[in-house]
Scaffold this motif. Structure first.
Motif, PDB file in Angstrom:
ATOM      1  N   LYS A 180       0.864  -1.186   0.000  1.00  0.00           N
ATOM      2  CA  LYS A 180       0.000   0.000   0.000  1.00  0.00           C
ATOM      3  C   LYS A 180       0.892   1.225   0.000  1.00  0.00           C
ATOM      4  O   LYS A 180       1.911   1.253   0.692  1.00  0.00           O
ATOM      5  CB  LYS A 180      -0.892  -0.019   1.253  1.00  0.00           C
ATOM      6  N   SER A 181       0.525   2.246  -0.757  1.00  0.00           N
ATOM      7  CA  SER A 181       1.325   3.459  -0.808  1.00  0.00           C
ATOM      8  C   SER A 181       0.459   4.663  -1.120  1.00  0.00           C
ATOM      9  O   SER A 181      -0.545   4.562  -1.818  1.00  0.00           O
ATOM     10  CB  SER A 181       2.406   3.325  -1.886  1.00  0.00           C
ATOM     11  N   THR A 182       0.887   5.805  -0.595  1.00  0.00           N
ATOM     12  CA  THR A 182       0.225   7.067  -0.916  1.00  0.00           C
ATOM     13  C   THR A 182       1.068   7.857  -1.915  1.00  0.00           C
ATOM     14  O   THR A 182       0.739   8.989  -2.241  1.00  0.00           O
ATOM     15  CB  THR A 182       0.004   7.913   0.358  1.00  0.00           C
ATOM     16  N   LEU A 183       2.149   7.258  -2.407  1.00  0.00           N
ATOM     17  CA  LEU A 183       3.052   7.901  -3.363  1.00  0.00           C
ATOM     18  C   LEU A 183       2.868   7.285  -4.746  1.00  0.00           C
ATOM     19  O   LEU A 183       2.229   6.241  -4.895  1.00  0.00           O
ATOM     20  CB  LEU A 183       4.505   7.729  -2.910  1.00  0.00           C
ATOM     21  N   ASP A 184       3.483   7.913  -5.770  1.00  0.00           N
ATOM     22  CA  ASP A 184       3.416   7.337  -7.112  1.00  0.00           C
ATOM     23  C   ASP A 184       4.224   6.040  -7.154  1.00  0.00           C
ATOM     24  O   ASP A 184       5.055   5.775  -6.288  1.00  0.00           O
ATOM     25  CB  ASP A 184       3.914   8.340  -8.162  1.00  0.00           C
ATOM     26  N   ASN A 185       3.984   5.235  -8.173  1.00  0.00           N
ATOM     27  CA  ASN A 185       4.560   3.898  -8.257  1.00  0.00           C
ATOM     28  C   ASN A 185       6.090   3.919  -8.282  1.00  0.00           C
ATOM     29  O   ASN A 185       6.729   3.141  -7.576  1.00  0.00           O
ATOM     30  CB  ASN A 185       4.026   3.172  -9.495  1.00  0.00           C
ATOM     31  N   THR A 186       6.695   4.788  -9.077  1.00  0.00           N
ATOM     32  CA  THR A 186       8.149   4.839  -9.178  1.00  0.00           C
ATOM     33  C   THR A 186       8.787   5.186  -7.837  1.00  0.00           C
ATOM     34  O   THR A 186       9.745   4.535  -7.399  1.00  0.00           O
ATOM     35  CB  THR A 186       8.579   5.874 -10.240  1.00  0.00           C
ATOM     36  N   THR A 187       8.254   6.202  -7.167  1.00  0.00           N
ATOM     37  CA  THR A 187       8.778   6.612  -5.870  1.00  0.00           C
ATOM     38  C   THR A 187       8.569   5.522  -4.834  1.00  0.00           C
ATOM     39  O   THR A 187       9.457   5.242  -4.018  1.00  0.00           O
ATOM     40  CB  THR A 187       8.118   7.927  -5.414  1.00  0.00           C
ATOM     41  N   SER A 188       7.410   4.879  -4.866  1.00  0.00           N
ATOM     42  CA  SER A 188       7.119   3.795  -3.927  1.00  0.00           C
ATOM     43  C   SER A 188       8.118   2.654  -4.070  1.00  0.00           C
ATOM     44  O   SER A 188       8.628   2.136  -3.071  1.00  0.00           O
ATOM     45  CB  SER A 188       5.704   3.261  -4.155  1.00  0.00           C
ATOM     46  N   LEU A 189       8.413   2.265  -5.300  1.00  0.00           N
ATOM     47  CA  LEU A 189       9.366   1.178  -5.546  1.00  0.00           C
ATOM     48  C   LEU A 189      10.775   1.569  -5.101  1.00  0.00           C
ATOM     49  O   LEU A 189      11.507   0.747  -4.551  1.00  0.00           O
ATOM     50  CB  LEU A 189       9.361   0.785  -7.023  1.00  0.00           C
ATOM     51  N   GLN A 190      11.142   2.823  -5.326  1.00  0.00           N
ATOM     52  CA  GLN A 190      12.461   3.293  -4.899  1.00  0.00           C
ATOM     53  C   GLN A 190      12.578   3.231  -3.382  1.00  0.00           C
ATOM     54  O   GLN A 190      13.561   2.708  -2.848  1.00  0.00           O
ATOM     55  CB  GLN A 190      12.683   4.718  -5.390  1.00  0.00           C
ATOM     56  N   TYR A 191      11.578   3.754  -2.674  1.00  0.00           N
ATOM     57  CA  TYR A 191      11.603   3.712  -1.212  1.00  0.00           C
ATOM     58  C   TYR A 191      11.538   2.281  -0.690  1.00  0.00           C
ATOM     59  O   TYR A 191      12.184   1.940   0.309  1.00  0.00           O
ATOM     60  CB  TYR A 191      10.465   4.537  -0.616  1.00  0.00           C
ATOM     61  N   ALA A 192      10.765   1.428  -1.354  1.00  0.00           N
ATOM     62  CA  ALA A 192      10.670   0.031  -0.926  1.00  0.00           C
ATOM     63  C   ALA A 192      12.022  -0.659  -1.019  1.00  0.00           C
ATOM     64  O   ALA A 192      12.414  -1.404  -0.113  1.00  0.00           O
ATOM     65  CB  ALA A 192       9.635  -0.707  -1.775  1.00  0.00           C
ATOM     66  N   SER A 193      12.751  -0.397  -2.091  1.00  0.00           N
ATOM     67  CA  SER A 193      14.081  -0.990  -2.265  1.00  0.00           C
ATOM     68  C   SER A 193      15.040  -0.510  -1.171  1.00  0.00           C
ATOM     69  O   SER A 193      15.763  -1.310  -0.570  1.00  0.00           O
ATOM     70  CB  SER A 193      14.631  -0.624  -3.640  1.00  0.00           C
ATOM     71  N   LEU A 194      15.037   0.782  -0.914  1.00  0.00           N
ATOM     72  CA  LEU A 194      15.912   1.338   0.119  1.00  0.00           C
ATOM     73  C   LEU A 194      15.517   0.837   1.507  1.00  0.00           C
ATOM     74  O   LEU A 194      16.379   0.481   2.316  1.00  0.00           O
ATOM     75  CB  LEU A 194      15.868   2.863   0.073  1.00  0.00           C
ATOM     76  N   ALA A 195      14.221   0.792   1.778  1.00  0.00           N
ATOM     77  CA  ALA A 195      13.737   0.348   3.086  1.00  0.00           C
ATOM     78  C   ALA A 195      14.078  -1.122   3.321  1.00  0.00           C
ATOM     79  O   ALA A 195      14.417  -1.513   4.439  1.00  0.00           O
ATOM     80  CB  ALA A 195      12.235   0.566   3.201  1.00  0.00           C
ATOM     81  N   THR A 196      14.014  -1.928   2.274  1.00  0.00           N
ATOM     82  CA  THR A 196      14.353  -3.344   2.400  1.00  0.00           C
ATOM     83  C   THR A 196      15.813  -3.508   2.815  1.00  0.00           C
ATOM     84  O   THR A 196      16.135  -4.321   3.689  1.00  0.00           O
ATOM     85  CB  THR A 196      14.086  -4.088   1.076  1.00  0.00           C
ATOM     86  N   ARG A 197      16.691  -2.703   2.232  1.00  0.00           N
ATOM     87  CA  ARG A 197      18.109  -2.773   2.608  1.00  0.00           C
ATOM     88  C   ARG A 197      18.317  -2.331   4.056  1.00  0.00           C
ATOM     89  O   ARG A 197      19.088  -2.944   4.795  1.00  0.00           O
ATOM     90  CB  ARG A 197      18.956  -1.937   1.660  1.00  0.00           C
ATOM     91  N   VAL A 198      17.615  -1.267   4.471  1.00  0.00           N
ATOM     92  CA  VAL A 198      17.718  -0.797   5.854  1.00  0.00           C
ATOM     93  C   VAL A 198      17.196  -1.869   6.814  1.00  0.00           C
ATOM     94  O   VAL A 198      17.800  -2.149   7.851  1.00  0.00           O
ATOM     95  CB  VAL A 198      16.956   0.537   6.060  1.00  0.00           C
ATOM     96  N   CYS A 199      16.067  -2.480   6.466  1.00  0.00           N
ATOM     97  CA  CYS A 199      15.489  -3.537   7.315  1.00  0.00           C
ATOM     98  C   CYS A 199      16.431  -4.731   7.429  1.00  0.00           C
ATOM     99  O   CYS A 199      16.631  -5.262   8.524  1.00  0.00           O
ATOM    100  CB  CYS A 199      14.145  -3.991   6.762  1.00  0.00           C
ATOM    101  N   ASP A 200      17.008  -5.149   6.312  1.00  0.00           N
ATOM    102  CA  ASP A 200      17.937  -6.288   6.333  1.00  0.00           C
ATOM    103  C   ASP A 200      19.134  -5.990   7.236  1.00  0.00           C
ATOM    104  O   ASP A 200      19.556  -6.841   8.032  1.00  0.00           O
ATOM    105  CB  ASP A 200      18.406  -6.636   4.920  1.00  0.00           C
ATOM    106  N   SER A 201      19.674  -4.780   7.122  1.00  0.00           N
ATOM    107  CA  SER A 201      20.804  -4.397   7.969  1.00  0.00           C
ATOM    108  C   SER A 201      20.392  -4.334   9.434  1.00  0.00           C
ATOM    109  O   SER A 201      21.150  -4.740  10.324  1.00  0.00           O
ATOM    110  CB  SER A 201      21.353  -3.036   7.542  1.00  0.00           C
ATOM    111  N   SER A 202      19.191  -3.826   9.687  1.00  0.00           N
ATOM    112  CA  SER A 202      18.693  -3.733  11.062  1.00  0.00           C
ATOM    113  C   SER A 202      18.483  -5.109  11.672  1.00  0.00           C
ATOM    114  O   SER A 202      18.805  -5.336  12.839  1.00  0.00           O
ATOM    115  CB  SER A 202      17.380  -2.945  11.098  1.00  0.00           C
ATOM    116  N   VAL A 203      17.942  -6.026  10.890  1.00  0.00           N
ATOM    117  CA  VAL A 203      17.735  -7.399  11.370  1.00  0.00           C
ATOM    118  C   VAL A 203      19.076  -8.032  11.702  1.00  0.00           C
ATOM    119  O   VAL A 203      19.228  -8.676  12.749  1.00  0.00           O
ATOM    120  CB  VAL A 203      16.962  -8.240  10.330  1.00  0.00           C
TER     121      VAL A 203
END
Length: 78
Positions: free
Chosen positions: A33-56
């Motif tokens: 789910k996102s309130t942003l456009d598709n391109t921006t959402s995918l960019q943030y999702a990719s970055l957030a996934t890397r942050v989450c993996d590092s945090s885990v």
């Protein structure tokens, strides 16, 4: 009912000053789910996934029985 709870939560988050958008992703980094456009959402999702993996990884180094269940990101700029 769950959908209504999620919608209410997103509305509350969006009402905070400085919030530009919200993106909900699953463990695989797919946008749910996102309130942003598709391109921006995918960019943030990719970055957030890397942050989450590092945090885990960091969390498990401290305590192998712990798991990351929620992550909130906030910046001084926005």
């Amino acid at each position: 009912m769950v959908s209504e709870v999620i919608e209410d939560m997103l509305k509350r988050m969006q009402s905070h000053p400085g919030v530009i958008g919200s993106v909900i992703i699953n463990k695989e980094g797919q946008v749910i789910k996102s309130t942003l456009d598709n391109t921006t959402s995918l960019q943030y999702a990719s970055l957030a996934t890397r942050v989450c993996d590092s945090s885990v990884d960091a969390l498990r180094n401290i305590d192998p029985t712990n798991d990351l269940t929620f992550l909130r990101v906030r910046s001084k700029k926005t």
